[in-house]
Structure formats: C-alpha cells, structure tokens
Design a protein around this motif. Structure first.
Motif, mmCIF file in Angstrom:
data_model
loop_
_atom_site.group_PDB
_atom_site.id
_atom_site.type_symbol
_atom_site.label_atom_id
_atom_site.label_comp_id
_atom_site.label_asym_id
_atom_site.label_seq_id
_atom_site.Cartn_x
_atom_site.Cartn_y
_atom_site.Cartn_z
ATOM 1 N N THR A 64 12.976 -18.175 -9.230
ATOM 2 C CA THR A 64 13.804 -18.102 -8.024
ATOM 3 C C THR A 64 14.490 -16.747 -7.923
ATOM 4 O O THR A 64 14.536 -16.138 -6.845
ATOM 5 C CB THR A 64 14.842 -19.247 -8.025
ATOM 6 N N VAL A 65 15.017 -16.245 -9.030
ATOM 7 C CA VAL A 65 15.680 -14.936 -9.038
ATOM 8 C C VAL A 65 14.681 -13.835 -8.698
ATOM 9 O O VAL A 65 14.950 -12.967 -7.851
ATOM 10 C CB VAL A 65 16.348 -14.655 -10.402
ATOM 11 N N VAL A 66 13.507 -13.863 -9.314
ATOM 12 C CA VAL A 66 12.491 -12.831 -9.063
ATOM 13 C C VAL A 66 12.023 -12.884 -7.613
ATOM 14 O O VAL A 66 11.864 -11.839 -6.967
ATOM 15 C CB VAL A 66 11.311 -12.964 -10.052
ATOM 16 N N GLN A 67 11.814 -14.074 -7.073
ATOM 17 C CA GLN A 67 11.406 -14.181 -5.673
ATOM 18 C C GLN A 67 12.485 -13.631 -4.748
ATOM 19 O O GLN A 67 12.179 -12.978 -3.757
ATOM 20 C CB GLN A 67 11.064 -15.627 -5.321
ATOM 21 N N ASP B 66 12.057 -10.562 -2.174
ATOM 22 C CA ASP B 66 12.454 -10.669 -0.762
ATOM 23 C C ASP B 66 13.307 -9.462 -0.362
ATOM 24 O O ASP B 66 13.103 -8.880 0.702
ATOM 25 C CB ASP B 66 13.232 -11.967 -0.510
ATOM 26 N N GLN B 67 14.253 -9.088 -1.216
ATOM 27 C CA GLN B 67 15.103 -7.922 -0.927
ATOM 28 C C GLN B 67 14.283 -6.646 -0.881
ATOM 29 O O GLN B 67 14.442 -5.817 0.019
ATOM 30 C CB GLN B 67 16.198 -7.775 -1.981
ATOM 31 N N LEU B 68 13.414 -6.483 -1.855
ATOM 32 C CA LEU B 68 12.595 -5.274 -1.955
ATOM 33 C C LEU B 68 11.670 -5.117 -0.753
ATOM 34 O O LEU B 68 11.484 -4.007 -0.233
ATOM 35 C CB LEU B 68 11.770 -5.303 -3.243
ATOM 36 N N LEU B 69 11.096 -6.219 -0.304
ATOM 37 C CA LEU B 69 10.099 -6.163 0.768
ATOM 38 C C LEU B 69 10.672 -6.436 2.154
ATOM 39 O O LEU B 69 9.926 -6.443 3.142
ATOM 40 C CB LEU B 69 8.947 -7.121 0.457
ATOM 41 N N ALA B 70 11.981 -6.595 2.252
ATOM 42 C CA ALA B 70 12.612 -6.830 3.557
ATOM 43 C C ALA B 70 12.291 -5.719 4.561
ATOM 44 O O ALA B 70 12.002 -6.026 5.725
ATOM 45 C CB ALA B 70 14.124 -6.993 3.397
ATOM 46 N N PRO B 71 12.284 -4.440 4.163
ATOM 47 C CA PRO B 71 11.956 -3.390 5.140
ATOM 48 C C PRO B 71 10.529 -3.501 5.710
ATOM 49 O O PRO B 71 10.243 -2.953 6.768
ATOM 50 C CB PRO B 71 12.111 -2.092 4.350
ATOM 51 N N LEU B 72 9.657 -4.221 5.007
ATOM 52 C CA LEU B 72 8.283 -4.411 5.488
ATOM 53 C C LEU B 72 8.123 -5.737 6.229
ATOM 54 O O LEU B 72 7.006 -6.140 6.542
ATOM 55 C CB LEU B 72 7.300 -4.353 4.314
ATOM 56 N N GLY B 73 9.224 -6.429 6.453
ATOM 57 C CA GLY B 73 9.154 -7.698 7.178
ATOM 58 C C GLY B 73 9.190 -8.911 6.275
ATOM 59 O O GLY B 73 8.942 -10.022 6.725
ATOM 60 N N GLY B 74 9.464 -8.724 4.996
ATOM 61 C CA GLY B 74 9.553 -9.850 4.070
ATOM 62 C C GLY B 74 8.306 -9.997 3.226
ATOM 63 O O GLY B 74 7.259 -9.404 3.495
ATOM 64 N N ARG B 75 8.436 -10.801 2.211
ATOM 65 C CA ARG B 75 7.383 -10.985 1.205
ATOM 66 C C ARG B 75 6.067 -11.492 1.787
ATOM 67 O O ARG B 75 4.992 -11.171 1.290
ATOM 68 C CB ARG B 75 7.911 -11.979 0.168
ATOM 69 N N SER C 224 4.988 -11.072 5.016
ATOM 70 C CA SER C 224 4.597 -10.395 6.252
ATOM 71 C C SER C 224 3.253 -9.683 6.086
ATOM 72 O O SER C 224 2.848 -9.349 4.971
ATOM 73 C CB SER C 224 5.658 -9.359 6.650
ATOM 74 N N PRO C 225 2.543 -9.458 7.190
ATOM 75 C CA PRO C 225 1.284 -8.712 7.119
ATOM 76 C C PRO C 225 1.465 -7.322 6.487
ATOM 77 O O PRO C 225 0.618 -6.876 5.718
ATOM 78 C CB PRO C 225 0.837 -8.605 8.577
ATOM 79 N N ARG C 226 2.566 -6.638 6.817
ATOM 80 C CA ARG C 226 2.802 -5.300 6.239
ATOM 81 C C ARG C 226 2.976 -5.375 4.726
ATOM 82 O O ARG C 226 2.469 -4.528 3.997
ATOM 83 C CB ARG C 226 4.028 -4.645 6.872
ATOM 84 N N ALA C 227 3.686 -6.384 4.256
ATOM 85 C CA ALA C 227 3.892 -6.535 2.811
ATOM 86 C C ALA C 227 2.574 -6.867 2.112
ATOM 87 O O ALA C 227 2.297 -6.348 1.027
ATOM 88 C CB ALA C 227 4.937 -7.607 2.525
ATOM 89 N N ARG C 228 1.748 -7.709 2.743
ATOM 90 C CA ARG C 228 0.439 -8.030 2.146
ATOM 91 C C ARG C 228 -0.431 -6.788 2.063
ATOM 92 O O ARG C 228 -1.098 -6.547 1.060
ATOM 93 C CB ARG C 228 -0.241 -9.151 2.936
#
Length: 132
Positions: A85-88, A92-101, A103-107
């Motif tokens: 849960t902590v790692v997820q 989520d915080q790290l990938l927020a600028p890409l639209g979240g974990r 999101s198509p941009r994050a993938r």
C-alpha cells in the motif's frame, strides 16, 4: 528504501512471495530467486533474516529435501500488505504528473523505461566525439 523497517530487497522478496502465494504457489528459494531476478544465495540470506523476523516460514520441500519452500507468516502477510500500500501510494505520487499510475502516459513511460533498462550497454561502442 526503508518501508516499515524493510530494505528494498526484503520488500521485493515479500511482495513477490505474496503474489506467488495468491496464485496458489509455495515457491522454493530458487524459484523465488528466478522470479525476482535476485541471486539464489542472496534470496537464501534474505529468507533467513525474514524468518528470524517472523515474517517468513521456511520448510523443507517434500519433493526435494535440499530445497526450502517459503511462505508468509500471518505477521509477514500483514507487513507485506501494508508495504505494498505504501509503495503504491509512492508510485501514485511519482506518476501523478503523467496522469496517475494507470494512465496511458504512465504505461507508455513504463514501456520506454523498461526498454531503456533492457538495452545492452556496449562498452566497446565507438564514441561519436573525437578525443581532444
């Protein structure tokens, strides 16, 4: 990384063991090493430390007396769920600028990063620049 008192390698072992256990597997140390990409000897040392911390149980494999099977203890399962849960949340915080974990941009970023990390480095490749 020190999440809930775990090192990164311990987290990798516990999270992988958790996933394998959910699939009905009770992996040997060797099989867990193959899954994680860690050296078998290192996984053995990690498993002993996690067993001493009462997070993992190590038992002899009935089909191969040389092999040790691993399973999470009740406490190990609880710690692992909390660590995941902590790692997820961190992802989520790290990938927020890409639209979240998810999101198509994050993938796409994840695919590109994996390709870069998998690319072999050739120490003998010629440098485009001439020596000065």
């Amino acid at each position: 990384m020190d999440i809930l008192g775990l090192t990164h390698a311990q987290y990798v072992v516990l999270a992988s063991l958790s996933g394998m256990s959910r699939s009905g597997l009770r992996p040997s140390q060797r099989r867990l090493a193959d899954r994680t990409g860690l050296e078998a000897l290192y996984v053995s040392k990690l498993a002993r430390a996690l067993e001493a911390g009462e997070l993992v149980a190590r038992t002899r494999d009935p089909d191969d007396p040389r092999a040790m099977q691993l399973s999470l203890t009740e406490q190990g399962g609880d710690v692992t769920r909390r660590a995941i849960t902590v790692v997820q949340g961190l992802l989520d915080q790290l990938l927020a600028p890409l639209g979240g974990r998810h999101s198509p941009r994050a993938r796409e970023f994840t695919r590109e990063l994996a390709a870069l990390l998998d690319a072999p480095l050739d120490p003998h490749a010629e440098n485009d620049e001439e020596p000065t």
